[in-house]
Every structure is written in structure tokens, then in C-alpha cells.
Motif scaffolding. Sequence first.
Motif, PDB file in Angstrom:
ATOM      1  N   ASP A 119       0.781  -1.238   0.000  1.00 13.10           N
ATOM      2  CA  ASP A 119       0.000   0.000   0.000  1.00 13.10           C
ATOM      3  C   ASP A 119       0.814   1.291   0.000  1.00 13.10           C
ATOM      4  N   SER A 163      -6.115   2.336   4.678  1.00 14.21           N
ATOM      5  CA  SER A 163      -7.399   2.243   3.996  1.00 14.21           C
ATOM      6  C   SER A 163      -8.412   1.746   5.027  1.00 14.21           C
ATOM      7  N   GLN A 180      -9.043  -2.093   6.507  1.00 12.35           N
ATOM      8  CA  GLN A 180      -8.214  -3.134   5.887  1.00 12.35           C
ATOM      9  C   GLN A 180      -7.678  -4.118   6.924  1.00 12.35           C
ATOM     10  N   ASP A 186     -10.354  -0.580  -2.207  1.00 10.71           N
ATOM     11  CA  ASP A 186     -10.259  -1.999  -1.867  1.00 10.71           C
ATOM     12  C   ASP A 186      -8.832  -2.467  -2.163  1.00 10.71           C
ATOM     13  N   LYS A 187      -8.473  -3.575  -1.504  1.00  9.97           N
ATOM     14  CA  LYS A 187      -7.122  -4.112  -1.726  1.00  9.97           C
ATOM     15  C   LYS A 187      -6.879  -4.357  -3.220  1.00  9.97           C
ATOM     16  N   GLN A 188      -7.869  -4.936  -3.886  1.00 17.45           N
ATOM     17  CA  GLN A 188      -7.672  -5.284  -5.300  1.00 17.45           C
ATOM     18  C   GLN A 188      -7.366  -4.044  -6.148  1.00 17.45           C
ATOM     19  N   VAL A 221      -3.803  -3.151  -5.486  1.00 13.20           N
ATOM     20  CA  VAL A 221      -2.911  -4.102  -6.169  1.00 13.20           C
ATOM     21  C   VAL A 221      -2.784  -3.740  -7.654  1.00 13.20           C
ATOM     22  N   TYR A 230       4.594  -4.022  -7.306  1.00 14.96           N
ATOM     23  CA  TYR A 230       3.928  -5.207  -6.753  1.00 14.96           C
ATOM     24  C   TYR A 230       4.884  -6.363  -6.490  1.00 14.96           C
TER      25      TYR A 230
END
Length: 394
Positions: free
Chosen positions: A191, A291, A294, A322-324, A327, A336
Motif C-alpha cells: 500500500d 485504507s 483493511q 479496496d485491496k484489489q 494491487v 507489486y
Amino acid sequence: MYKSFLIKYAEIGVKGKNRYLFEDKLCDQIRYALTRCEGTFEVVKSQGRIYVNALSEFDFEETVENLKTVFGVTGICPVVHVEDEGFEKLCQDVIDYMDRVYPDKHITFKVEARRARKNYPKNSMEINCDIGEALLNAFPEIQVDVHKPDVLLRIEIREKIYIYSIVIPGPGGLPVGTNGKGMLLLSGGIDSPVAGYMISKRGVKLDAVYFNAPPYTSDRAKQKVIDLAKTVSRYSGPIRLHVINFTDIQLYIYEKCPHDELTIIMRRYMMRIAEELAKESGCLGLITGESIGQVASQTMQSLMATNDVCTIPVYRPLIGFDKQEIVEISEKIDTYETSILPYEDCCTIFVAKHPVTKPNLNVIRIHEKNLDERIEELVKTALETDEVIEISYR
Ligand code: ATP
Ligand code: MG
């Protein structure tokens, strides 16, 4: 084939004095990006435009890839230069250009000429019409559409004549350096590098701080953070990274405070130290990768407890992501693969099995009093032993 690039940038809100600042910073950042490319270039402002001129052979793909890392750039237009050897020759040059760039002629087009040199024998309207006609004669399938052409063909009459029609999208945003500096709390996770990228995109220069916990965390974990900072600096420009030895503070909190509150109290000390560093170095805010919801330390209650110790703004650009979604950005900016390397993190080592998810701020403040005896001295030592690493992307 291409000799230069016209750099497009959004000018909205950029007026008067600010415009020069904006353009100068943009040129600086373009030059920084070009130092990574084969070849020599000049970056020039000319009549309200910015051009990157190649002064030697260069690698087209590599140059475009690097120009795409410059915030503030909205479009990159590869430009062909031709000599001014009469209008007939120009028509032929434009026909050749269209033939090379658009092998399939089932397209619509519009010509848009601009005279930067007013002594040219035809005016812009005449150039538009006559070149349009020459193209229609040369290619039977091609059609004119003045409203929504597939191809907007630009012809600029300068000392030489510039021809371009392709716009490669840039990253947008504002040039780094037009909006002050921020202190990024950079961990080895997914993040925080993304958070740094996003704030930097708004024109903010970055410093960073990493809280290290040797020997509980290894040199590889630290190297990972350095590598992440390097990747972010591809976009943000050079980053001054502070590595703070956090071990003694963590051990002391572990000894004196309830274990389910460790993470929160630890994070409060990270924020305090980051704020100290920020103030010393002229940073106008802190930046984190938090976030909402999370993890336990990022519930609304936890964020409130963490934020409580800060007196300067804390920017959390990922707060609603969101995490996605995070990512996806980290994949796009190439952090990443490094972020998911499995090295220890100072937070995971001392973390409790069941951390509080709804810390009570008053209770946290009371428990923090257990640290009164030595914490000031430990923070002072941590700041004094700060290791500074200058990071840049080469
Ligand atoms: P990240 O993926 O960025 O590590 P995370 O999901 O692991 O985030 P936390 O570990 O709770 O979340 O950390 C929240 C934020 O606190 C991070 O995004 C980062 O900004 C900061 N942070 C956490 N650990 C460190 C550290 N060791 N050094 C510097 N900053 C840190
Ligand atoms: Mg983390």
C-alpha cells in the motif's frame, strides 16, 4: 522517422506566474526522466509549447516509456520534421507520412495547420484545404471529417515543418515540485508505495521514512524498502529516505503496554517520529497507505487513535480503496513484485494475536503513560541515529 516529441499538458488553472512555474518544473522532470534514455535530448519551451528534441539517435520505445513517467504530461506526440522546400514538396511529405503511419486508409481525417512563422506564403486555412485535397487525391479510400476525425493531422510551420497526429497518453497529474513536499511512511508492503505514487502525482515531492527493527527484521527487508523507494522515484523524482531504528522503542512498548494495544501505540510513535522528521525537512504533511477497515489498525477507531498524535495533515490517498484496486495500481507502477517478497516487517513481529479493533483513545493515552520514564530518550536516540539514504532511479 521521428525527430522530436510535442509534450501536451493540461493548462487548466495554470495562469500567469503559475504557468511558468508549472512549465519549468515540467521541463525539469522531463529532463530527469530522459537521463535514463540512450541519446541526447534538449527540452525547450517554444511559443506556449514544450518540445523534446532528439539531438542524436535514440530509442523510440525507451524514450516514450520514460516520458510516460512524468506527472503533468497528458500526451506525448511523436513529431516528424521536414524541410520547407515549397508547398508541393510539403504535400508529398504529408502523403508519405500518412502512408507510413496509417497503412489502412479506411479512416477519416482533418488537417489542422498552425503558422508559428507568419511569412509562409499560405495562411492556415489554405494549408488545411490544399493538403486535405492532396490527401484525398492520393488515397481514394480516405475521407474528411471535420467534426470527429479518426486522425487529426497537425502541421506546424516553423523554421522546419512539423507533422504529427499520434497522441500517446501520459500519466496526467501535476509536475512534481509544484505542490510542496510530503513525508511518506514507507513500509515494505503493497500500500504505501502506491500512496506515495498517488500523492506525488499531485505535484508533491517526496521524502520517506522506514521504521526498521534489527535484528528482528533483516537487511533484506530494508533493501526491499530501498528498492520500492527506487521504483517510486521513477515517477516522483529523487527521494530522501530516512531509516529509523525502531527496535528499542518497540521492545519498550512491548514491555510496558498491554499487548493487544501494541500496534496502535507503536503506530502512534511512528507518526510522532515521522512528524518530527517532516518538520525538520520542510514537509507539509505525512502520507500513509492506510485504507479504512483493511486491518485492525485501520478501523475508524484505530485511525482516530493514530491520528490523535499528529499536528500536521496526514494524507491517506488509499482510504476508500479496496485491496484489489490498490494491487492493480501497484502492478501498473511496478512495485507489486517487490512488495510481495516475504521478508519480515517490524509490525508483524511484535503483533498480538488479538489486537484491539476498537481502541478507546483515553485508554490508549493512559497506557502510554507507562512509557514516561524512558520513551523521550529512546525517541531522541532514534532521531539522532537516523540513517539517510538518497534514492534516485537510474
Ligand atoms: P503497507 O502495505 O503499506 O505496509 P499495511 O496494509 O501493511 O500497509 P500497516 O502495516 O497497518 O498496513 O501500515 C499502515 C501504514 O503505516 C502503511 O501503509 C505505511 O504508510 C505505514 N507503515 C507501516 N509500517 C511501517 C514501517 N515499518 N515503516 C514506515 N511506515 C510504516
Ligand atoms: Mg505493512
